[in-house]
Motif scaffolding. Structure first.
Motif, PDB file in Angstrom:
ATOM      1  N   ILE A   1       0.853  -1.200   0.000  1.00  0.00           N
ATOM      2  CA  ILE A   1       0.000   0.000   0.000  1.00  0.00           C
ATOM      3  C   ILE A   1       0.885   1.244   0.000  1.00  0.00           C
ATOM      4  CG2 ILE A   1      -1.640   1.338   1.397  1.00  0.00           C
ATOM      5  CD1 ILE A   1      -2.919  -1.254   2.201  1.00  0.00           C
ATOM      6  N   ASN A   2       1.888   1.190   0.857  1.00  0.00           N
ATOM      7  CA  ASN A   2       2.798   2.328   0.969  1.00  0.00           C
ATOM      8  C   ASN A   2       3.513   2.596  -0.352  1.00  0.00           C
ATOM      9  OD1 ASN A   2       3.298   4.077   2.986  1.00  0.00           O
ATOM     10  ND2 ASN A   2       5.167   3.099   3.683  1.00  0.00           N
TER      11      ASN A   2
ATOM     12  N   HIS B   1       3.589   7.480   0.695  1.00  0.00           N
ATOM     13  CA  HIS B   1       3.737   7.483   2.147  1.00  0.00           C
ATOM     14  C   HIS B   1       2.647   8.255   2.871  1.00  0.00           C
ATOM     15  CE1 HIS B   1       7.697   5.505   2.539  1.00  0.00           C
ATOM     16  NE2 HIS B   1       7.603   5.669   1.235  1.00  0.00           N
ATOM     17  N   ALA B   2       2.134   9.295   2.204  1.00  0.00           N
ATOM     18  CA  ALA B   2       1.099  10.091   2.879  1.00  0.00           C
ATOM     19  C   ALA B   2      -0.122   9.211   3.149  1.00  0.00           C
ATOM     20  CB  ALA B   2       0.721  11.283   2.008  1.00  0.00           C
TER      21      ALA B   2
ATOM     22  N   LEU C   1      -9.662   1.597   1.054  1.00  0.00           N
ATOM     23  CA  LEU C   1      -8.550   0.672   1.312  1.00  0.00           C
ATOM     24  C   LEU C   1      -8.973  -0.355   2.339  1.00  0.00           C
ATOM     25  CD1 LEU C   1      -5.435   2.994   1.693  1.00  0.00           C
ATOM     26  CD2 LEU C   1      -6.195   1.746  -0.292  1.00  0.00           C
ATOM     27  N   ARG C   2      -8.403  -1.542   2.186  1.00  0.00           N
ATOM     28  CA  ARG C   2      -8.642  -2.581   3.182  1.00  0.00           C
ATOM     29  C   ARG C   2      -7.286  -3.111   3.592  1.00  0.00           C
ATOM     30  NH1 ARG C   2     -13.783  -5.225   3.207  1.00  0.00           N
ATOM     31  NH2 ARG C   2     -15.113  -4.252   1.651  1.00  0.00           N
ATOM     32  N   VAL C   3      -7.118  -3.264   4.872  1.00  0.00           N
ATOM     33  CA  VAL C   3      -5.876  -3.866   5.323  1.00  0.00           C
ATOM     34  C   VAL C   3      -6.222  -4.831   6.458  1.00  0.00           C
ATOM     35  CG1 VAL C   3      -5.321  -2.000   6.941  1.00  0.00           C
ATOM     36  CG2 VAL C   3      -3.501  -3.374   6.029  1.00  0.00           C
TER      37      VAL C   3
END
Ligand code: C2E
Length: 752
Positions: free
Chosen positions: A367-368, A373-374, A440-442
């Motif tokens: 994802i990063n 990074h933001a 987003l899913r994490v």
């Protein structure tokens, strides 16, 4: 001494190979890694620079690690620089004792697990950074303090003058002739005084208008309030008691202190809070000076006070920053350590279990890397907030580093309560969140270690919780796992394999075997799949199924994949030179390798160095690797295809392919996973899946190959359903290059 903000780590090792390997492991830490090839060189470096931690090899020629450490400790400047000793497994207890005596903060044994080394070094980098911040703030504070001190001295001088004036006036009977000439200014007016001396007092007071100057009687009632009091407190300054403006919680203690200074006739410095209208709670520091009457009894007290709220807030801020993570505001490792010490000391005694939940976000790095990074930072903040919602007030949620969080659950009734919380965390964190307009899913993977069964101290508990977290990831991510002792055995094995791999890469221990791919139409040899083999000292082979995933985790897949590409290309060239009509060799490209930019370079150099026709090289990618990030994949696949290399999708049917993407990807071949082929002749479901894949592949103009063919029945089914190619033990196991060359020369297999 060179003073910069850069955090440095010093690696001292006289073996260039180890130095290189350790340096490679530590490069992605946020610090400059400097190396020294001897104890002497290290001492020279330490004269010039400061280091957060020194990683010191024990056995070195010349000054050995112990002698170097002794000299480091003798220098005042490096007396407290942390030292981690690195040594072989053969270190004796005496060696270790010597190391610890010399002030080693840790002892690591070669071959060292990269993750262990990195996390140990990271602690000192974090510590150095915290110290740096604290030093900077200390310096700021010192300057502020110095300025304050100077101003205070000025005020004290004024105070003295004032007192002298008041005493003089009093003696002259001018100011308090039985009553008051200096008025307590009940209505917000400036003090009224007659005569030249009074005006001089006014002038002196006005000069220091920023300070609050008051004159109180021995009971604390207002006699005089400077204009600054009126400006700040307005109508709150009334005739009556000074203590009325004081914060209720500080009123009694202040009254006591005031009474005491009146009783003892001593001056004092007082700290307390006042309530300023519209500004709320402010911190004051007051220099209280007593004024005795003719009989020597304290009749009045001059208070010169200053608002020190900003300083107090700054102190509180600095204190907070030292123990909290700046991004999420959560407690950091230092505070976690403290909380854990408290929890284990208090609750351990009452035999109540304490649970440590080690939480790592699955695929956070992707994802990063993809969204920047933001977005990564926003996601971490969101996760921090959600974790907070999953625990009770007395529990601690901390962020260790990157995407690693720790939850400390104290005072559990039952160990299973930890599972309930873990479950809640898995559900809550996995809910979609909207970041930068994207959903987003994490998912989190959680490892749980319980005090006292799984560890007696923070280090042990965290290590075991981390191991359990790793296990949860292995089990499929997005779940939790309790620590079990057997996990350490598996972890130890992983560590051992990880470091042995490093040696195998350097020593060139790998070999490629080749498994033929056969035409289902006429048995013609259509190509080979290159499969890596790693011979072990005991004469056995370690399965790539075991070491490839470890190579991926420990960041060693890149050199291995690169080697396989070069070796396959070299082999093709050798076969061509031997006069064989060569056919393509497929090389496995692991998911992680596929997402690295270096892959393209590696293919390109393998082709350039050998000069082989690119069509003889095939890249075999797993379905899940291809589908992980389809948008990125299309670009990467085109780049491979542009080099003339063909692409085959391995393990097809095990992942979740999107037909839309399959159509858009520049692919050549689909490989039906062996799991479907196994029961093809007996299980109607598998038979249906395989024939559907064959139809799908053909409709997309792709060649279809079935792997793991072991029986004549399986072969017959595949031929009957129009499969193009086959591969499996029925035809041949993977064989060394010499045997593969023989197959090339024969060119055909018998299908009957
Ligand atoms: N039971 C059975 N097995 C059969 C049969 N025919 C072939 N196999 C085995 O099935 C595996 C097929 O390779 P894979 O799916 O690419 O799966 C490979 C591949 O994912 C990975 N691998 C192997 N070599 C490399 C490499 O050079 N680079 C990378 N990144 N991965 C590799 O390791 C996995 C396992 O490789 P191997 O142990 O060589 O196992 C190979 C092969 O020896 C059969 O009829 N029956």
């Amino acid at each position: 001494m060179v003073q910069t903000d850069e955090i440095r780590v010093l690696l001292v090792n006289d073996d260039p190979g180890s130095r290189f390997a350790l340096h490679t492991i530590l490069t992605d830490l946020d610090a400059a890694i400097e190396t020294a090839a001897s104890g002497e060189e290290a001492l020279m470096l330490l004269l010039k620079k400061e280091f957060a931690v020194i990683i010191l090899d024990v056995k070195m020629t010349g000054l050995d690690g112990f002698e170097t450490a002794r000299l480091i400790r003798q220098r005042p400047r490096t007396k407290y620089t942390p030292i981690i000793f690195l040594t072989s497994h053969r270190a004796t207890d005496l060696d270790r004792a010597t190391g610890y005596e010399l002030g080693a903060v840790d002892y690591l044994f070669m071959p060292v697990a990269p993750e262990v080394l990195k996390s140990k070094v990271q602690v000192f980098i974090d510590l150095a950074r915290t110290n740096q911040r604290r030093e900077r703030s200390d310096a700021d504070l010192e300057t502020t303090n110095r300025q304050l001190q100077q101003q205070l001295e000025q005020v004290m001088r004024l105070n003295e003058t004032l007192r002298a004036e008041i005493v003089a006036c009093k003696q002259a009977g001018e100011y308090f002739p039985g009553g008051r000439k200096l008025m307590p200014v009940a209505n917000g007016a400036a003090p009224v005084e007659e005569g030249a001396q009074g005006r001089e007092i006014e002038r002196l007071i006005a000069q220091h208008a920023g300070d609050f100057v008051s004159l109180l009687d021995a009971a604390g009632a207002w006699v005089y309030a400077s204009p600054s009091y009126h400006a700040a407190f307005g109508k709150a300054i009334r005739e009556g008691s000074y203590f009325d403006i004081v914060h209720a919680d500080d009123r009694e203690p202040l009254r006591d202190a005031f009474r005491q200074l009146v009783r003892d006739g001593t001056n004092a410095r007082l700290h307390y809070r006042v309530l300023v209208p519209e500004r709320g709670e402010r911190h004051l520091e007051s220099e209280a000076s007593v004024i005795p009457d003719a009989a020597g009894k304290v009749a009045q007290v001059v208070m010169v006070s200053r608002d020190i709220t900003d300083r107090k807030e700054m102190e509180a801020y600095i204190l907070h920053q030292s123990f909290h993570d700046t991004l999420t505001g959560l407690p950091n490792r230092l505070l976690l350590e403290d909380r854990m010490r408290q929890a284990t000391a208090n609750l351990g005694r009452q035999h109540a279990p304490v649970a440590v939940l080690f939480i790592d976000l699955d695929r956070f790095k992707d994802i990063n890397d993809t969204l920047g990074h933001a977005s990564g930072d926003r996601l971490l903040q969101e996760v921090a907030e959600r974790l907070g919602r999953c625990v009770r007030e007395g529990d601690t949620v901390a962020r260790l580093s990157g995407d690693e969080f720790v939850v400390l659950l104290a005072g559990l009734h039952d160990v299973q309560d930890a599972a309930l919380v873990a479950n809640k965390i898995v559900r809550t964190v996995a809910e979609p969140c909207l970041i930068g307009g994207r959903e987003l899913r994490v998912s989190p993977s959680i490892g749980i270690a319980i005090f006292p069964d799984d560890g007696q101290n923070m280090e042990e508990l965290l290590r075991n919780a981390d191991t359990a977290m790793y296990h949860a990831k292995q089990e499929g991510r997005g779940r939790y796992s309790f620590f079990a002792a057997r996990m350490n055995e598996a972890a130890d094995q992983r560590l051992a394999v990880g470091s042995a791999l490093q040696r195998a890469i350097q020593e060139g221990e790998f070999v490629l075997y080749y498994q033929p791919k056969i035409s289902a139409v006429d048995g013609e040899l259509r190509g080979f799949e290159a499969l890596i083999r790693w011979p072990q000292p005991d004469g056995e082979w370690m399965s790539p199924g075991t070491f490839i995933p470890i190579a991926e985790e420990t960041g060693r897949i890149e050199p291995i994949g690169k080697w396989a590409l070069h070796e396959a290309a070299r082999q093709i060239k050798q076969w061509i030179e031997a006069g064989a009509t060569c056919c393509p060799i497929a090389v496995n490209v692991s998911a992680r390798q596929f997402h690295q930019a270096s892959l393209m370079r590696d293919i390109q150099t393998a082709l350039q160095r050998t000069g082989i026709p690119p069509g003889l090289l095939e890249a075999e990618l797993t379905e899940s690797a291809v589908m992980a990030d389809p948008a990125k994949t299309i670009q990467a696949l085109h780049q491979i295809r542009d080099l003339g290399v063909s692409i085959s999708v391995d393990d097809f049917g095990t992942g979740y392919s999107s037909l839309a993407y399959l159509k858009r990807f520049p692919l050549d071949k689909l490989k039906v996973d062996a799991a479907f082929v196994r029961d093809i002749a007996t299980d109607p479901d598998d038979a249906a899946i395989v024939s559907a894949i064959i139809t799908l592949a053909h409709s997309l103009n792709l060649t279809v190959i079935a792997e793991g063919v072991e029986t004549a029945d399986q072969m017959a089914f595949l031929i009957e359903h129009g499969c193009d190619e086959m591969q499996g033990h029925y035809f041949s196991k993977p064989v060394p290059s010499e045997e593969a060359l023989e197959m090339l020369k024969r060119g055909r297999f018998n299908l009957h």
